[in-house]
Design an enzyme around this catalytic site. Structure first.
Site, PDB file in Angstrom:
ATOM      1  N   ASP A  80       0.840  -1.202   0.000  1.00 43.98           N
ATOM      2  CA  ASP A  80       0.000   0.000   0.000  1.00 43.98           C
ATOM      3  C   ASP A  80       0.875   1.252   0.000  1.00 43.98           C
ATOM      4  OD1 ASP A  80      -2.323   1.559   0.189  1.00 43.98           O
ATOM      5  OD2 ASP A  80      -2.219   1.596   2.376  1.00 43.98           O
ATOM      6  N   HIS A 179      -8.196   9.902   3.728  1.00 46.00           N
ATOM      7  CA  HIS A 179      -7.699   8.870   4.627  1.00 46.00           C
ATOM      8  C   HIS A 179      -8.045   9.255   6.071  1.00 46.00           C
ATOM      9  CE1 HIS A 179      -4.782   8.227   1.187  1.00 46.00           C
ATOM     10  NE2 HIS A 179      -5.274   7.016   1.379  1.00 46.00           N
ATOM     11  N   HIS A 209      -9.560   4.896  -2.272  1.00 48.57           N
ATOM     12  CA  HIS A 209      -8.821   4.985  -1.014  1.00 48.57           C
ATOM     13  C   HIS A 209      -9.638   5.806  -0.020  1.00 48.57           C
ATOM     14  CE1 HIS A 209      -4.517   3.776  -2.175  1.00 48.57           C
ATOM     15  NE2 HIS A 209      -5.306   3.428  -3.177  1.00 48.57           N
ATOM     16  N   GLY A 211     -11.690   4.526   2.571  1.00 52.90           N
ATOM     17  CA  GLY A 211     -13.023   3.917   2.595  1.00 52.90           C
ATOM     18  C   GLY A 211     -13.754   4.018   3.924  1.00 52.90           C
TER      19      GLY A 211
END
Length: 290
Positions: A80, A179, A209, A211
């Site tokens: 990631d 995020h 991204h 989520g």
């Protein structure tokens, strides 16, 4: 059942569901994700950020590979937000089946050049590559604790040019997510209209991204328009550590991990199971055996 990300997401992309990609930083999260995947018969992705890897060490990846290969559920192991070519090479050497190179903050030509170099190295050994275009926001306070970075939305035409120039397998797009928790900023709505245009321009699986903390009804719309992978970390880790804090208060004299950890792992697993339902991946593991 370790799979290449291309093969894992191709099924999701064609059948309009998203595979959850969950960040791990210890074995408890690995167990929670695999247990949830087996219970829900749902494909899943275990991903490790370079910061997490620096904490748990490279040997941990071997454990994850063994755990994934022991399950009947289709899964991938993913780097990631690798920030450099060296991060990607390290991921390949350690046995990840997928890597992400994120040089989205760099100038356009440099982003393309680094991404293309990573694609060439990874594809040579059968590893898939995710990249990012646009800037996904962050709810984390900056180092001086006075702000957050802004979202730079992905341009559909740029996305098309970028994919053609680099040959990436999946693309993380910026459509309004951030995020982390939305504690320090407003809760932005996802730009589904923009996602539709990106999906029309780019015929590869898209990645969402950030989520956590988004409206369920908005998340459900994303996999109708090309999103086949949704990253999740904050919600799962928050559930785990909130429960662990509670257990430590309730059992102040206990010190054995097998007493303190199970309820925290269960809390994390509950979140993962919920997200699998939300992402429409529950029951979809059977599609990989036809």
């Amino acid at each position: 059942m370790l799979m290449n990300m291309v093969d894992l997401l191709d099924v999701a992309y064609k059948n309009k569901f998203a595979v959850g990609s969950y960040n791990v930083s210890n074995s408890e999260f690995v167990e929670a994700i695999i247990n949830a995947a087996e219970k829900k018969n749902a494909p899943a992705i275990i991903q490790i950020h370079p910061d997490e890897l620096s904490f748990i060490s490279e040997d941990f990846v071997a454990y994850v590979r063994q755990a994934v290969n022991r399950t009947r559920i289709p899964m991938a192991i993913h780097v990631d937000h690798g920030g450099t070519y060296q991060d990607i090479l390290k991921g390949i050497r350690n046995g990840y089946s997928s890597v992400m190179i994120d040089t989205s903050a760099k100038p356009w030509e440099e982003n393309i050049a680094i991404t293309k170099k990573c694609v060439e190295a990874a594809h040579a050994v059968g590893v898939s590559v995710e990249a990012e275009l646009g800037t996904i926001g962050s709810n984390e306070l900056s180092v001086d604790s006075n702000g957050v970075n802004k979202i730079l939305y992905t341009d559909p035409e740029d996305a098309k040019k970028f994919v053609e120039a680099t040959g990436v397998d999946t693309l993380a797009v910026a459509i309004g997510t951030r995020h982390g928790h939305y504690a320090h900023v407003e809760k932005p709505e996802l730009r589904i209209d923009l996602l539709e245009k990106i999906h029309e321009a780019v015929d590869i699986p898209l990645v969402l991204h950030g989520g956590s903390d988004n409206k369920d009804e908005e998340i459900r719309k994303t996999y109708e328009h090309g999103v086949a992978k949704i990253n999740l970390s904050t919600d799962m880790k928050t559930a785990f550590f909130n429960q662990l804090r509670k257990t430590l208060v309730e059992k102040p004299d206990d010190y054995e991990p097998n007493v303190l950890m199970p309820s925290a792992r269960r809390a994390a697993q509950d979140v993962v199971e919920y997200k699998m339902d939300l992402f429409n991946s529950t029951g979809k593991a059977s599609l990989y055996f036809k």
